[in-house]
Structure formats: structure tokens, C-alpha cells
Design a protein around this motif. Structure first.
Motif, mmCIF file in Angstrom:
data_model
loop_
_atom_site.group_PDB
_atom_site.id
_atom_site.type_symbol
_atom_site.label_atom_id
_atom_site.label_comp_id
_atom_site.label_asym_id
_atom_site.label_seq_id
_atom_site.Cartn_x
_atom_site.Cartn_y
_atom_site.Cartn_z
ATOM 1 N N ASP A 249 -1.278 10.343 3.563
ATOM 2 C CA ASP A 249 -2.223 10.958 2.407
ATOM 3 C C ASP A 249 -1.463 11.319 1.350
ATOM 4 O O ASP A 249 -0.438 12.389 1.567
ATOM 5 C CB ASP A 249 -2.981 11.917 3.219
ATOM 6 C CG ASP A 249 -4.059 12.417 2.692
ATOM 7 O OD1 ASP A 249 -4.813 11.535 1.951
ATOM 8 O OD2 ASP A 249 -4.419 13.802 2.623
ATOM 9 N N GLU A 250 -1.886 11.060 0.100
ATOM 10 C CA GLU A 250 -1.261 11.644 -0.887
ATOM 11 C C GLU A 250 0.301 11.286 -1.438
ATOM 12 O O GLU A 250 0.946 11.847 -2.116
ATOM 13 C CB GLU A 250 -1.369 13.165 -1.270
ATOM 14 C CG GLU A 250 -2.334 13.688 -0.920
ATOM 15 C CD GLU A 250 -3.685 13.478 -1.706
ATOM 16 O OE1 GLU A 250 -3.717 12.810 -2.793
ATOM 17 O OE2 GLU A 250 -4.914 13.900 -1.079
ATOM 18 N N SER B 77 -9.122 10.718 0.362
ATOM 19 C CA SER B 77 -8.639 11.267 1.742
ATOM 20 C C SER B 77 -9.738 11.294 2.562
ATOM 21 O O SER B 77 -9.391 11.016 3.895
ATOM 22 C CB SER B 77 -8.145 12.446 1.206
ATOM 23 O OG SER B 77 -6.990 12.674 0.539
ATOM 24 N N THR C 19 -3.032 7.102 0.702
ATOM 25 C CA THR C 19 -4.021 7.600 -0.591
ATOM 26 C C THR C 19 -3.244 8.125 -1.688
ATOM 27 O O THR C 19 -2.030 8.517 -1.514
ATOM 28 C CB THR C 19 -5.109 8.466 -0.077
ATOM 29 O OG1 THR C 19 -4.386 9.896 0.022
ATOM 30 C CG2 THR C 19 -5.588 8.180 1.323
#
Ligand code: ATP
Ligand code: MG
Length: 197
Positions: free
Chosen positions: A128-129, A42, A160
């Protein structure tokens, strides 16, 4: 190695690199996937956000699996006029233990992410994630792959999360695996401001 040998070797290296740089003449939006168990995924995405902001580019960030703690970057990004954000309204699944609720929150965040992936004015989309949303089956992988495939041709995407699926690896142009060799956490050092959050 003599000075002359060194010079000849460096000249060959330069010619090789120059010709490779000349061949790389395509300009297009790319997908960067950052996966693996080590620290730095991240924060690398944030590095690219910072680069893009420096050029006045427009950014959409969807953060899946938002933790309970606010991070330094949330405070920084909230002040940026060129940044739009969609943060998932739930903590970690092992805190909430409510799959139906987590799925609804994931879908809500994905809908915003999908609107970024349709928006020609957004230069960089950060997911993200995202990988966990697929592995926990909160989101359907094919819907995500279709949205990535159909995005504006000059739009960049950074994804990510640990354990990326084969589908994401295949669609990405650049894939890096961050390997965990050591982590301060295992010395019982808690997450540090400015480094971990
Ligand atoms: P960062 O946000 O710091 O770049 P990351 O995105 O690579 O980390 P995540 O899996 O999203 O890693 O985890 C985020 C948090 O967990 C960060 O505080 C990070 O320091 C911590 N972390 C990352 N990798 C590990 C690890 N291998 N062991 C323990 N904690 C970790
Ligand atoms: Mg992360």
C-alpha cells in the motif's frame, strides 16, 4: 428492437463472452496496480484482502507512508490470524522533513515486504502506497521490480499509490487509474470514520 432481434443480439453476445471465458484458462499469480488521484485505491486493496480472507488465504500487507491516525482496517486486520503486517514507522515526509530517517524507515518496511515476496505460503501481498517510495527515491525501483519478478508464481500482489512509474505499470497485469472527479474534502468535510479511515 423486436423481441426476436433482442434475443439474437444477446445470443451473439453470450457466444462471444463464453468463448472469451473459455480462452482465459491460465491460472497464475497476478499484479494489480491501483493508481491515480481519486479516492478508492487503498480501500479497493482492502476489498481484495476481504475476498482472499474469505477463502482462508494468507496475506502479507506492507503499508508505506503510514499516516498519524490509526484506521478502522488496522483494528480489523490486527484480529485476523491469516494476516501479517509491516507498517512504516513514520508519518508523511512533509511532517518529518528528514530524508535520511524516512529512507531508513522505508527500507525497513521494504525488507519485510521482500520477505513476503519470497514466502510461498503467502497467497496475497499488498504493497500500500508503494509508488511514493519510488518517486521520492526512498527505494530503488529496480530492486522492487526484481523482487516482484522473482516472487512465487502463484502469489498475487496489489500495489497502490498515486503516480505509478512506467516500470510498475509495465510489470503489472491489471492497472486501474482512479480519477478524481469530486472529493468531499474540497467541501471542507474532514476525513470520515468508516469511509476515509
Ligand atoms: P482510500 O484509502 O480512501 O481508498 P486512496 O488510497 O485512493 O483512498 P490516498 O491517496 O491513499 O487515496 O489517500 C488516502 C486518504 O486521502 C483518504 O482519506 C481519502 O479519502 C483521501 N483522498 C483520496 N483522494 C483524495 C482527493 N482527490 N482529494 C482529497 N482527499 C483525497
Ligand atoms: Mg491509499
Amino acid at each position: 428492437m423486436s423481441t426476436d432481434q433482442y434475443k439474437a443480439r444477446m445470443q451473439r453476445k453470450k457466444a462471444h463472452i463464453d468463448s472469451r471465458i473459455e480462452e482465459a484458462n491460465i491460472n497464475k499469480g497476478i499484479i494489480v496496480l491501483l493508481t491515480g488521484n481519486g479516492k478508492g485505491k487503498s480501500s479497493s486493496a482492502l476489498g481484495m484482502i476481504c475476498r482472499a480472507l474469505g477463502y482462508g488465504m494468507k496475506i502479507g500487507i506492507a503499508k508505506f507512508l503510514k499516516g498519524v491516525q490509526d484506521t478502522g482496517e488496522d483494528a480489523f486486520l490486527a484480529k485476523q490470524t491469516n494476516v501479517q503486517t509491516a507498517f512504516m514507522k513514520t508519518g508523511f515526509t512533509w511532517d518529518t522533513q528528514d530524508k535520511a530517517y524516512d529512507t531508513a524507515m522505508a527500507v525497513e518496511t521494504w525488507q519485510k515486504a521482500q520477505s513476503y515476496l519470497k514466502d510461498e505460503s503467502i497467497d496475497l501481498v499488498v504493497l500500500d502506497e508503494l509508488t511514493y517510495m519510488i518517486s521520492y527515491k526512498y527505494l530503488d525501483e529496480q530492486i522492487i521490480l526484481d523482487a516482484l519478478n522473482n516472487r512465487p508464481s502463484n502469489q498475487h500482489v496489489v500495489i497502490t499509490g498515486r503516480a505509478a512509474t512506467d516500470g510498475l505499470i509495465e510489470i503489472a497485469n491489471t492497472v486501474s487509474e482512479v480519477k478524481d472527479i469530486k472529493h468531499a474534502f474540497r467541501e471542507n468535510i474532514k476525513a470520515q470514520k468508516g469511509i476515509d479511515l
